[in-house]
Design an enzyme around this catalytic site. Sequence first.
Site, PDB file in Angstrom:
ATOM      1  N   HIS A  47      29.788  51.828  38.962  1.00 38.68           N
ATOM      2  CA  HIS A  47      30.917  52.320  39.353  1.00 38.68           C
ATOM      3  C   HIS A  47      32.451  52.236  38.892  1.00 38.68           C
ATOM      4  O   HIS A  47      33.347  53.163  38.995  1.00 38.68           O
ATOM      5  CB  HIS A  47      31.104  52.751  40.924  1.00 38.68           C
ATOM      6  N   ASP A 101      24.074  50.242  41.229  1.00 39.22           N
ATOM      7  CA  ASP A 101      25.437  50.092  40.880  1.00 39.22           C
ATOM      8  C   ASP A 101      25.452  49.029  39.902  1.00 39.22           C
ATOM      9  O   ASP A 101      25.909  47.797  40.281  1.00 39.22           O
ATOM     10  CB  ASP A 101      26.345  49.651  41.889  1.00 39.22           C
ATOM     11  N   GLY A 200      39.345  46.021  43.896  1.00 33.01           N
ATOM     12  CA  GLY A 200      39.422  45.559  42.750  1.00 33.01           C
ATOM     13  C   GLY A 200      38.507  44.193  42.383  1.00 33.01           C
ATOM     14  O   GLY A 200      38.483  43.693  41.343  1.00 33.01           O
ATOM     15  N   SER A 202      35.326  44.613  42.669  1.00 31.43           N
ATOM     16  CA  SER A 202      34.135  45.377  42.086  1.00 31.43           C
ATOM     17  C   SER A 202      33.618  44.922  40.780  1.00 31.43           C
ATOM     18  O   SER A 202      34.416  44.599  40.162  1.00 31.43           O
ATOM     19  CB  SER A 202      34.186  46.951  42.119  1.00 31.43           C
TER      20      SER A 202
END
Length: 256
Positions: A47, A101, A200, A202
Amino acid sequence: IVGGTVAAVESHPWIAAIFWKGRQNTERVFRCGGSLISSCWVLTAAHCFPDGSKTMGHSLFVTLGKTAINETDVTKEQTFQVEEVIVHKEFDNSEGNFNNDIALLKLQPIDGQCAEETGSVRTVCLPAANWALRKGTSCEIAGYGKEKEGLWYNSQYLREAKVALLARDVCSDKEYYGNMITENMVCAGKPDWSQDACKGDSGGPMVCEVDNRMFLFGIVSWGEGCSRAFRPGVYTAVTNYNDWIEENTGLSYGEP
Ligand code: 4AZ
Protein backbone atom coordinates in the site's frame (compact mmCIF):
# COMPACT_ATOMS: atom_id res chain seq x y z
CA ILE A 1 5.70 4.45 16.74
CA VAL A 2 3.51 5.32 19.74
CA GLY A 3 4.74 4.77 23.29
CA GLY A 4 8.20 3.64 22.29
CA THR A 5 11.68 5.04 22.66
CA VAL A 6 14.35 6.45 20.36
CA ALA A 7 16.37 3.58 18.95
CA ALA A 8 19.90 3.19 17.68
CA VAL A 9 19.87 2.05 14.07
CA GLU A 10 22.45 -0.57 15.10
CA SER A 11 19.61 -2.31 17.00
CA HIS A 12 17.49 -2.46 13.81
CA PRO A 13 20.19 -2.60 11.14
CA TRP A 14 17.79 -4.07 8.56
CA ILE A 15 15.49 -1.05 8.64
CA ALA A 16 15.05 0.73 5.34
CA ALA A 17 13.76 4.28 4.88
CA ILE A 18 11.93 4.57 1.55
CA PHE A 19 11.74 7.98 -0.10
CA TRP A 20 10.18 9.17 -3.29
CA LYS A 21 10.82 12.12 -5.49
CA GLY A 22 8.56 13.54 -8.19
CA ARG A 23 9.71 14.30 -11.73
CA GLN A 24 9.85 18.04 -11.09
CA ASN A 25 10.77 18.57 -7.48
CA THR A 26 14.18 17.73 -6.17
CA GLU A 27 13.11 16.99 -2.62
CA ARG A 28 13.00 13.42 -1.41
CA VAL A 29 9.86 12.79 0.60
CA PHE A 30 9.77 10.03 3.19
CA ARG A 31 7.25 7.40 2.18
CA CYS A 32 7.49 4.16 4.17
CA GLY A 33 9.65 1.79 6.14
CA GLY A 34 11.00 -1.51 4.88
CA SER A 35 13.34 -4.35 5.79
CA LEU A 36 16.56 -5.44 4.08
CA ILE A 37 16.23 -9.17 3.37
CA SER A 38 19.31 -9.55 1.15
CA SER A 39 21.96 -7.25 -0.23
CA CYS A 40 19.76 -6.04 -3.12
CA TRP A 41 16.19 -6.60 -1.83
CA VAL A 42 13.94 -4.72 0.56
CA LEU A 43 10.60 -6.12 1.73
CA THR A 44 7.85 -3.58 2.41
CA ALA A 45 4.09 -3.00 2.16
CA ALA A 46 2.18 -2.90 -1.13
CA HIS A 47 0.00 0.00 0.00
CA CYS A 48 3.07 2.27 0.01
CA PHE A 49 2.77 2.30 -3.79
CA PRO A 50 -0.76 3.44 -4.67
CA ASP A 51 -0.04 3.19 -8.39
CA GLY A 52 1.16 -0.38 -8.05
CA SER A 53 4.45 -1.26 -9.68
CA LYS A 54 4.18 1.76 -11.94
CA THR A 55 5.72 4.60 -10.00
CA MET A 56 4.16 7.24 -12.28
CA GLY A 57 7.29 9.28 -12.79
CA HIS A 58 8.34 9.07 -9.18
CA SER A 59 11.79 7.83 -8.49
CA LEU A 60 12.23 5.77 -5.37
CA PHE A 61 15.25 5.72 -3.08
CA VAL A 62 16.13 3.52 -0.14
CA THR A 63 18.42 4.62 2.67
CA LEU A 64 19.81 1.99 5.04
CA GLY A 65 21.47 2.73 8.38
CA LYS A 66 19.39 5.84 9.02
CA THR A 67 18.88 7.20 12.55
CA ALA A 68 17.44 10.67 11.83
CA ILE A 69 15.06 11.16 8.96
CA ASN A 70 16.13 14.72 8.12
CA GLU A 71 19.85 14.38 8.70
CA THR A 72 22.44 12.44 6.75
CA ASP A 73 25.13 10.49 8.54
CA VAL A 74 27.56 9.51 5.78
CA THR A 75 29.47 7.26 8.16
CA LYS A 76 26.47 4.95 8.63
CA GLU A 77 24.10 5.41 5.72
CA GLN A 78 23.93 3.62 2.38
CA THR A 79 21.52 5.01 -0.22
CA PHE A 80 20.34 3.29 -3.37
CA GLN A 81 18.00 4.06 -6.16
CA VAL A 82 15.22 1.49 -6.65
CA GLU A 83 15.52 -0.46 -9.88
CA GLU A 84 12.26 -2.40 -9.67
CA VAL A 85 9.05 -2.39 -7.59
CA ILE A 86 7.20 -5.70 -7.33
CA VAL A 87 3.75 -5.37 -5.76
CA HIS A 88 1.86 -8.57 -4.93
CA LYS A 89 -0.66 -9.19 -7.72
CA GLU A 90 -3.38 -10.08 -5.23
CA PHE A 91 -2.90 -6.98 -3.11
CA ASP A 92 -6.49 -5.93 -2.47
CA ASN A 93 -7.94 -3.02 -0.56
CA SER A 94 -11.49 -3.34 -1.87
CA GLU A 95 -12.63 -4.42 1.61
CA GLY A 96 -10.51 -1.72 3.26
CA ASN A 97 -8.19 -4.25 4.87
CA PHE A 98 -5.05 -4.31 2.70
CA ASN A 99 -5.07 -8.05 1.99
CA ASN A 100 -1.70 -9.31 0.63
CA ASP A 101 0.00 -6.07 1.68
CA ILE A 102 3.49 -6.98 0.52
CA ALA A 103 5.96 -5.61 -2.02
CA LEU A 104 9.61 -6.02 -2.94
CA LEU A 105 12.05 -3.31 -3.96
CA LYS A 106 15.16 -4.18 -5.93
CA LEU A 107 18.07 -1.89 -5.15
CA GLN A 108 20.22 -0.64 -8.00
CA PRO A 109 23.82 -1.69 -7.33
CA ILE A 110 26.57 0.92 -7.21
CA ASP A 111 29.74 -0.39 -8.87
CA GLY A 112 28.16 -3.84 -8.88
CA GLN A 113 27.39 -3.82 -5.17
CA CYS A 114 24.16 -3.28 -3.19
CA ALA A 115 24.09 -3.13 0.61
CA GLU A 116 27.33 -3.88 2.41
CA GLU A 117 27.20 -5.29 5.91
CA THR A 118 28.37 -2.86 8.59
CA GLY A 119 27.46 -2.14 12.22
CA SER A 120 24.46 -0.14 11.05
CA VAL A 121 23.37 -2.16 7.98
CA ARG A 122 22.61 -5.87 7.84
CA THR A 123 19.92 -8.24 6.61
CA VAL A 124 17.12 -9.68 8.72
CA CYS A 125 16.35 -13.41 8.75
CA LEU A 126 13.11 -14.68 7.23
CA PRO A 127 11.18 -17.33 9.18
CA ALA A 128 10.38 -20.67 7.57
CA ALA A 129 6.85 -21.11 6.20
CA ASN A 130 5.71 -23.53 8.87
CA TRP A 131 6.83 -21.44 11.83
CA ALA A 132 4.03 -20.29 14.07
CA LEU A 133 4.68 -18.34 17.24
CA ARG A 134 2.56 -18.64 20.34
CA LYS A 135 0.16 -15.88 21.25
CA GLY A 136 1.75 -13.51 23.73
CA THR A 137 5.20 -13.79 22.12
CA SER A 138 6.95 -10.46 22.52
CA CYS A 139 8.11 -8.86 19.27
CA GLU A 140 9.55 -5.51 18.38
CA ILE A 141 8.58 -2.88 15.87
CA ALA A 142 10.60 0.06 14.60
CA GLY A 143 9.96 3.04 12.39
CA TYR A 144 10.05 6.75 11.66
CA GLY A 145 6.26 7.18 11.85
CA LYS A 146 4.05 9.31 14.07
CA GLU A 147 4.43 9.28 17.84
CA LYS A 148 0.71 9.83 18.31
CA GLU A 149 -2.38 9.45 16.21
CA GLY A 150 -3.43 12.75 14.64
CA LEU A 151 -0.03 14.45 14.66
CA TRP A 152 0.78 15.94 11.28
CA TYR A 153 4.49 15.19 11.45
CA ASN A 154 6.50 12.01 11.59
CA SER A 155 9.11 11.21 14.21
CA GLN A 156 12.46 12.86 13.58
CA TYR A 157 14.31 9.76 14.82
CA LEU A 158 14.02 6.03 14.50
CA ARG A 159 11.89 4.69 17.35
CA GLU A 160 11.15 1.21 18.64
CA ALA A 161 8.41 -0.43 20.72
CA LYS A 162 7.44 -3.87 22.00
CA VAL A 163 4.20 -5.59 21.09
CA ALA A 164 2.79 -9.04 21.84
CA LEU A 165 1.24 -11.36 19.25
CA LEU A 166 -2.52 -11.79 19.52
CA ALA A 167 -4.39 -14.99 18.78
CA ARG A 168 -6.17 -14.86 15.42
CA ASP A 169 -9.56 -15.64 16.95
CA VAL A 170 -9.15 -12.76 19.40
CA CYS A 171 -8.25 -10.29 16.66
CA SER A 172 -11.17 -11.55 14.55
CA ASP A 173 -13.62 -11.13 17.42
CA LYS A 174 -16.34 -8.60 16.76
CA GLU A 175 -15.00 -6.46 19.60
CA TYR A 176 -11.76 -6.24 17.64
CA TYR A 177 -11.62 -6.29 13.82
CA GLY A 178 -14.19 -9.00 13.02
CA ASN A 179 -14.00 -10.36 9.47
CA MET A 180 -11.44 -7.76 8.34
CA ILE A 181 -8.65 -10.11 9.46
CA THR A 182 -7.56 -12.63 6.82
CA GLU A 183 -5.10 -15.54 7.01
CA ASN A 184 -2.49 -13.18 5.58
CA MET A 185 -2.50 -10.95 8.65
CA VAL A 186 -1.23 -11.17 12.18
CA CYS A 187 -2.26 -8.78 14.97
CA ALA A 188 -0.02 -7.49 17.75
CA GLY A 189 -0.43 -5.00 20.54
CA LYS A 190 0.22 -4.26 24.19
CA PRO A 191 -2.32 -5.58 26.69
CA ASP A 192 -2.66 -1.96 27.94
CA TRP A 193 -2.66 -0.54 24.35
CA SER A 194 0.27 1.73 25.27
CA GLN A 195 2.54 0.91 22.34
CA ASP A 196 1.73 0.55 18.64
CA ALA A 197 2.81 1.30 15.11
CA CYS A 198 1.30 4.42 13.55
CA LYS A 199 1.06 6.28 10.26
CA GLY A 200 4.49 6.41 8.63
CA ASP A 201 5.63 3.12 10.12
CA SER A 202 3.95 1.20 7.29
CA GLY A 203 6.15 -1.26 5.46
CA GLY A 204 8.53 -1.50 8.39
CA PRO A 205 9.53 -4.55 10.40
CA MET A 206 7.95 -6.52 13.21
CA VAL A 207 10.69 -8.89 14.32
CA CYS A 208 10.45 -11.69 16.86
CA GLU A 209 13.33 -13.52 18.49
CA VAL A 210 13.78 -17.24 17.90
CA ASP A 211 16.91 -18.95 19.29
CA ASN A 212 18.71 -15.62 19.80
CA ARG A 213 18.07 -14.37 16.30
CA MET A 214 15.60 -11.82 15.06
CA PHE A 215 13.20 -12.99 12.34
CA LEU A 216 10.90 -10.83 10.27
CA PHE A 217 7.41 -12.12 11.12
CA GLY A 218 5.40 -9.03 10.20
CA ILE A 219 5.25 -5.98 7.96
CA VAL A 220 3.48 -2.93 9.44
CA SER A 221 0.24 -2.78 7.45
CA TRP A 222 -2.78 -1.12 9.07
CA GLY A 223 -4.91 -0.52 12.12
CA GLU A 224 -7.78 1.70 13.15
CA GLY A 225 -5.92 4.68 14.52
CA CYS A 226 -2.95 4.10 16.79
CA SER A 227 -2.81 2.74 20.34
CA ARG A 228 -6.61 2.56 20.57
CA ALA A 229 -8.19 -0.02 22.84
CA PHE A 230 -9.25 -3.21 20.99
CA ARG A 231 -7.57 -1.88 17.83
CA PRO A 232 -4.18 -3.65 17.68
CA GLY A 233 -1.70 -3.14 14.88
CA VAL A 234 -2.23 -5.43 11.88
CA TYR A 235 0.84 -6.88 10.17
CA THR A 236 1.32 -8.81 6.94
CA ALA A 237 2.06 -12.45 7.89
CA VAL A 238 5.46 -12.86 6.23
CA THR A 239 5.47 -16.66 6.63
CA ASN A 240 2.65 -16.87 4.06
CA TYR A 241 4.88 -15.41 1.38
CA ASN A 242 8.04 -17.54 1.37
CA ASP A 243 7.26 -18.94 -2.09
CA TRP A 244 6.30 -15.52 -3.41
CA ILE A 245 9.57 -14.02 -2.13
CA GLU A 246 11.62 -16.87 -3.60
CA GLU A 247 9.87 -16.66 -6.96
CA ASN A 248 10.31 -12.93 -7.25
CA THR A 249 13.83 -12.50 -5.94
CA GLY A 250 15.42 -15.83 -6.83
CA LEU A 251 16.62 -16.01 -3.22
CA SER A 252 16.22 -19.25 -1.44
CA TYR A 253 16.28 -19.62 2.25
CA GLY A 254 15.93 -22.61 4.44
CA GLU A 255 16.69 -23.33 8.05
CA PRO A 256 19.08 -20.84 9.66
C1 4AZ B 1 -0.98 3.88 8.67
O1 4AZ B 1 -1.86 4.69 8.44
C2 4AZ B 1 -1.07 3.02 9.89
N1 4AZ B 1 -1.80 1.24 14.50
C3 4AZ B 1 -0.08 2.12 10.18
C4 4AZ B 1 -0.18 1.32 11.31
C5 4AZ B 1 -1.25 1.44 12.14
C6 4AZ B 1 -2.25 2.36 11.87
C7 4AZ B 1 -2.15 3.15 10.74
C8 4AZ B 1 -1.34 0.57 13.36
O2 4AZ B 1 -0.01 3.76 7.93
